[in-house]
Every structure is written in structure tokens, then in C-alpha cells.
Write a protein that holds these residues in place. Structure first.
Motif, PDB file in Angstrom:
ATOM      1  N   THR A 121       6.996  23.483   1.744  1.00 56.85           N
ATOM      2  CA  THR A 121       7.097  22.046   1.478  1.00 56.85           C
ATOM      3  C   THR A 121       6.355  21.721   0.182  1.00 56.85           C
ATOM      4  N   ARG A 122       6.745  20.596  -0.417  1.00 53.92           N
ATOM      5  CA  ARG A 122       6.169  20.249  -1.724  1.00 53.92           C
ATOM      6  C   ARG A 122       5.558  18.849  -1.703  1.00 53.92           C
ATOM      7  N   CYS A 123       4.524  18.669  -2.526  1.00 54.61           N
ATOM      8  CA  CYS A 123       3.890  17.354  -2.617  1.00 54.61           C
ATOM      9  C   CYS A 123       3.230  17.237  -3.987  1.00 54.61           C
ATOM     10  N   ARG A 124       3.277  16.036  -4.546  1.00 58.31           N
ATOM     11  CA  ARG A 124       2.694  15.832  -5.887  1.00 58.31           C
ATOM     12  C   ARG A 124       1.187  16.062  -5.881  1.00 58.31           C
ATOM     13  N   TYR A 125       0.523  16.014  -4.729  1.00 55.94           N
ATOM     14  CA  TYR A 125      -0.930  16.203  -4.671  1.00 55.94           C
ATOM     15  C   TYR A 125      -1.330  17.642  -4.380  1.00 55.94           C
ATOM     16  N   GLU A 143      -7.407  22.420   0.346  1.00 57.21           N
ATOM     17  CA  GLU A 143      -8.820  22.685   0.674  1.00 57.21           C
ATOM     18  C   GLU A 143      -9.510  21.490   1.315  1.00 57.21           C
ATOM     19  N   GLY A 144      -8.775  20.425   1.642  1.00 54.24           N
ATOM     20  CA  GLY A 144      -9.436  19.203   2.096  1.00 54.24           C
ATOM     21  C   GLY A 144      -9.078  18.809   3.517  1.00 54.24           C
ATOM     22  N   SER A 145      -9.415  17.560   3.869  1.00 59.43           N
ATOM     23  CA  SER A 145      -9.174  17.114   5.242  1.00 59.43           C
ATOM     24  C   SER A 145      -8.552  15.724   5.288  1.00 59.43           C
ATOM     25  N   VAL A 146      -8.022  15.255   4.155  1.00 57.88           N
ATOM     26  CA  VAL A 146      -7.372  13.943   4.146  1.00 57.88           C
ATOM     27  C   VAL A 146      -5.968  14.093   3.581  1.00 57.88           C
ATOM     28  N   CYS A 147      -5.173  13.034   3.745  1.00 54.92           N
ATOM     29  CA  CYS A 147      -3.847  13.008   3.119  1.00 54.92           C
ATOM     30  C   CYS A 147      -3.843  11.894   2.072  1.00 54.92           C
ATOM     31  N   HIS A 148      -3.391  12.199   0.875  1.00 46.04           N
ATOM     32  CA  HIS A 148      -3.370  11.184  -0.184  1.00 46.04           C
ATOM     33  C   HIS A 148      -2.075  10.383  -0.178  1.00 46.04           C
ATOM     34  N   VAL A 149      -1.073  10.869   0.552  1.00 50.63           N
ATOM     35  CA  VAL A 149       0.196  10.140   0.631  1.00 50.63           C
ATOM     36  C   VAL A 149       0.111   9.067   1.713  1.00 50.63           C
ATOM     37  N   VAL A 150      -0.420   9.464   2.866  1.00 49.29           N
ATOM     38  CA  VAL A 150      -0.592   8.521   3.975  1.00 49.29           C
ATOM     39  C   VAL A 150      -2.093   8.438   4.253  1.00 49.29           C
ATOM     40  N   GLY A 153      -3.858   9.399   7.452  1.00 47.00           N
ATOM     41  CA  GLY A 153      -2.903  10.214   8.223  1.00 47.00           C
ATOM     42  C   GLY A 153      -3.520  11.541   8.639  1.00 47.00           C
ATOM     43  N   ARG A 154      -3.125  12.009   9.823  1.00 48.16           N
ATOM     44  CA  ARG A 154      -3.653  13.294  10.339  1.00 48.16           C
ATOM     45  C   ARG A 154      -2.632  14.401  10.205  1.00 48.16           C
ATOM     46  N   ASN A 155      -1.470  14.047   9.640  1.00 52.46           N
ATOM     47  CA  ASN A 155      -0.358  14.986   9.595  1.00 52.46           C
ATOM     48  C   ASN A 155       0.171  15.063   8.167  1.00 52.46           C
ATOM     49  N   CYS A 156       0.385  16.290   7.688  1.00 54.81           N
ATOM     50  CA  CYS A 156       0.902  16.454   6.323  1.00 54.81           C
ATOM     51  C   CYS A 156       2.390  16.106   6.285  1.00 54.81           C
ATOM     52  N   VAL A 157       2.781  15.281   5.317  1.00 56.97           N
ATOM     53  CA  VAL A 157       4.187  14.870   5.202  1.00 56.97           C
ATOM     54  C   VAL A 157       4.811  15.403   3.905  1.00 56.97           C
ATOM     55  N   ALA A 158       4.315  16.546   3.435  1.00 58.83           N
ATOM     56  CA  ALA A 158       4.904  17.162   2.230  1.00 58.83           C
ATOM     57  C   ALA A 158       6.398  17.394   2.475  1.00 58.83           C
ATOM     58  N   PRO A 302      11.763   7.085   2.188  1.00 55.92           N
ATOM     59  CA  PRO A 302      10.994   8.070   1.430  1.00 55.92           C
ATOM     60  C   PRO A 302       9.517   7.661   1.326  1.00 55.92           C
ATOM     61  N   LEU A 303       8.665   8.665   1.137  1.00 56.77           N
ATOM     62  CA  LEU A 303       7.220   8.444   1.012  1.00 56.77           C
ATOM     63  C   LEU A 303       6.793   8.779  -0.422  1.00 56.77           C
ATOM     64  N   GLY A 304       5.531   8.579  -0.695  1.00 65.36           N
ATOM     65  CA  GLY A 304       5.035   8.890  -2.040  1.00 65.36           C
ATOM     66  C   GLY A 304       4.639  10.347  -2.192  1.00 65.36           C
TER      67      GLY A 304
END
Ligand SMILES: Cc1cc2nc3c(=O)[nH]c(=O)nc-3n(C[C@H](O)[C@H](O)[C@H](O)COP(=O)(O)OP(=O)(O)OC[C@H]3O[C@@H](n4cnc5c(N)ncnc54)[C@H](O)[C@@H]3O)c2cc1C
Ligand code: SF4
Length: 332
Positions: A121-125, A143-150, A153-158, A302-304
Motif C-alpha cells: 500500500t502507498r501513502c504520501r507520508y 517508525e511511529g504510532s500515529v496516522c497523519h491522514v486520519v 486513527g488507529r488503523n492505517c488507510v494507505a 477518497p482520503l488524503g
């Protein structure tokens, strides 16, 4: 210039040897390397072993299996081979089109359909250098514990950004997965899950060996539309795969079945639902293109996670869906 880390690479000639090597904890498969090698340069993974499929000739065939009624596509078939294959072009034109629009000719010559299906999966961050990521403290997928898109959010949306996957789902495609101990077949629409850090149900030692696409049982029109910024070499920013089964082979024939699958939203493709009222309506009725485009717009947000503003991508999705259906109507 970004460099690869020191790597141990095994290049087995034989499928069984490749499967045995894949039992090494943390081992990863490399096929064409056009996705995994950039990711390794970005230090998104640190595998102890890469198992290369480049010499496993058994994965490089396309076979018309009359008995099972499917086209069997080896996972090691390149995107160029797939897009140029006469059976694929004649009977699965949307697949030939999607494969032929991945990236650029050089990448299609190296990249395989197995790699396209298992594309990370891909993500701009996250698809950035390690240094870039360290400036924002990483994220759930690195390497982190947050999501910059949501935020929160506790779930990666890449985003799952493969061109071929939405099309293969629309064509009822299935995968053959093998380990050293056995094999299983799984419908492609059950293969992906909504977690960008682990977006398939593939076991660590499982290899995709084959893609099975059922032979068309009745007349149909299929299409694929991809919006990207550069036409020559770019991932889709939104994409939609369409399949209309028809009562007979004409654009004014009633629709007897349809599948609409959207890509690049989150970690798995999204099948558009609530289309049953279009059954029995002639494909060339202008209401069809409008209704499908509107439902795609209603159901897909769509998401960011990839470049361009999400509301703009959502509008582009509607426009591209409508235009793709209009093109199917005027074809032939
Ligand atoms: C500049 C650029 C532009 C691109 N544009 C596009 C685009 O427009 N559309 C698009 O869809 N893709 C695009 N890609 C991504 C990539 O090139 C393709 O998706 C390609 O099909 C990947 O295939 P590969 O064989 O190179 O995969 P690899 O890089 O070898 O592998 C990709 C992933 O799949 C896994 N894998 C590979 N084969 C198997 C297998 N048989 N079983 C299980 N796991 C496997 C690997 O472990 C890895 O995680 C682009 C890449 C680049 C660098
Ligand atoms: S969606 Fe969130 S967690 Fe996933 S890669 Fe992007 S920023 Fe990271």
C-alpha cells in the motif's frame, strides 16, 4: 542517490526451492523488484533474505484451461507480456488495458502481475526517505504510532494502488497461493483487508503462483479508467473497473449483471453496491452512465493518503466513471 541496504538474495531455479526458502522467518519475495526495491531504499522494511523469482520459469506461462474454463496467468508473467497476450487482448480487454497502463514501458518489462497483486500500500507520508519520515516522527506503517491522514486513527488507510487488481476483481479473478506444504485458491475480492500495514491475507510463507480468470460466459463490455497526473509514468490517483454482462452483444442490449470496483481509496479495493435497479436497462440508456457515476460518488470517499485533494479526486472519480461507460457504449 538512495542506496539499497546490504541484502542476502537467493535466486532459486525451481518453485519448490523458492517455497522452501520462503520459510525463513522475515524472508520476502522479489519478482520484478519495481516496488520492493524502492521501498527497501526508503528503509520501509529490513528483510533478512530476499527470495528472487527471476529464474523460476514455471511462473511465466499463460494457459487457456478449457476444462476448468479459466485463463491461468502465472504470477511471474510481466505486465508487458500480459498486456500483449492475444487471449488477454481478445477476451479480457480491460485487463490488457490496465496492465498496459502501469507506470512506463521499462517498468512493465520488469514488473510482474504477481508483484502488482501484492504491491504494498502507498501513502504520501510513508513512501518517503527515512530522513523525511523522521521529521514527522513516522506513522503506524513506519517508525511511529500515529496516522497523519486520519488524526487519532488507529488503523492505517494507505492506498492499494494497483491498476490490475480492481479489474481482476471485476472479472471474478481468483488467486492460487502455495506454500511448501500445499495450496489454496482464494477469490481476489477476499484477498485484501482494510489495514494498510498488512493489507492481504497472504501467510508469510505463501507465494501467489497463479491468477485464474473465468472465461466470459456471455456477451459483455468491460473497461478500466485511471486518472493520474502524468500519463507516461504514474500510479492512479483514482481508478474504476467496470463490467457489464449483456443479454446479447450490442450496446442497446439489456444489462444482466454488473460489477464496479474502485481503487486507490484505502487498503483494499471497494466494490460499489446497490446497482440492481440497472438490471434489465439497456447499456446505452444515458441513465446507466449517470446512475453508476452517482453511486460511485456517493459510496466512495477518497482520503488524503495520496497526492491531490480528496474532494477533487472524488469528483474525478465520478467524471471518469461516466466517461468510461460512455466509451463502452460507443465501442464497436
Ligand atoms: C515510478 C513507478 C511508477 C509505478 N506506477 C505504477 C502504476 O501506475 N500502476 C501500478 O499498478 N503500479 C505501479 N508501480 C508499481 C510496480 O511497478 C508495479 O505494481 C509492478 O507490477 C510490481 O511488480 P514487481 O514484479 O516489480 O513487484 P516486486 O517489486 O518484485 O514485488 C512487489 C511486492 O509483491 C510481493 N510479491 C511479488 N511477487 C509475489 C508473488 N508471486 N507472491 C507473493 N508476493 C509477491 C513482493 O514481496 C513485494 O512485496 C510503479 C512503480 C514505480 C517505481
Ligand atoms: S495512512 Fe496513516 S498510518 Fe498509514 S501510511 Fe499513511 S500516515 Fe501512515
Amino acid at each position: 542517490m538512495l542506496r539499497l541496504p546490504q541484502l542476502r538474495v537467493a535466486t532459486p531455479d525451481d518453485l519448490d526451492d523458492a517455497l522452501a526458502l520462503l520459510r525463513t522467518p522475515g524472508a520476502r519475495v522479489v519478482a520484478g523488484g519495481t516496488d520492493i526495491l524502492p521501498n527497501l531504499k526508503h528503509r520501509l522494511d529490513r528483510p533478512p533474505l530476499l527470495v528472487s523469482l527471476s529464474r523460476v520459469g514455471a511462473l511465466r506461462t499463460i494457459v487457456r484451461d478449457q476444462t476448468a474454463g479459466v485463463l491461468r496467468i502465472g504470477a511471474g508473467v510481466t505486465l508487458t507480456e500480459l498486456s500483449e497476450h492475444p487471449d488477454v487482448r481478445a477476451f479480457f480487454p480491460s485487463l490488457a488495458d490496465a496492465a498496459g497502463r502501469v507506470a512506463s514501458p521499462l517498468i512493465r518489462n520488469m514488473g510482474t502481475i504477481g508483484g502488482n497483486i501484492n504491491l504494498d500500500t502507498r501513502c504520501r507520508y510513508v513512501n518517503q526517505t527515512e530522513f523525511w519520515r523522521s521529521a514527522i516522527g513516522g506513522c503506524l506503517k513506519s517508525e511511529g504510532s500515529v496516522c497523519h491522514v486520519v488524526p487519532g486513527g488507529r488503523n492505517c488507510v494507505a492506498a492499494m494502488s494497483s491498476d490490475c487488481v480492481p479489474v481482476l476483481i471485476s472479472l471474478d479473478g481468483a488467486l492460487l497461493l502455495r506454500t511448501a506444504d500445499g495450496q489454496r485458491e482464494i477469490p481476489l475480492d477476499a484477498y485484501y483487508q482494510a489495514d494498510g500495514t498488512n493489507h492481504t491475507v497472504r501467510g508469510a510463507d505463501e507465494l501467489t503462483t497463479e491468477i485464474r480468470v473465468p472465461w466470459p460466459g456471455r456477451p459483455r463490455r468491460t473497461g478500466y479508467s485511471k486518472w493520474s497526473v502524468r500519463k507516461s509514468i504514474d500510479f492512479p490517483l483514482v481508478s474504476v473497473a467496470l463490467r457489464f454482462d449483456l443479454e446479447r452483444d450490442a450496446s442497446n442490449a439489456p444489462i444482466v449483471g454488473l460489477r464496479v470496483v474502485v481503487g486507490v481509496l484505502g487498503a483494499r479495493p471497494r466494490e460499489v453496491t446497490r446497482l440492481d435497479d440497472l438490471l434489465g436497462v439497456p447499456l446505452d440508456d444515458p441513465k446507466v452512465a449517470r446512475a453508476v457515476a452517482d453511486r460511485v460518488h456517493q459510496q466512495c470517499k477518497p482520503l488524503g493518503n495520496v497526492p491531490y485533494e480528496a474532494p477533487y479526486r472524488r469528483e474525478m472519480l465520478r467524471v471518469h466513471t461516466r466517461r468510461a461507460i460512455e466509451a463502452l457504449v460507443s465501442a464497436r
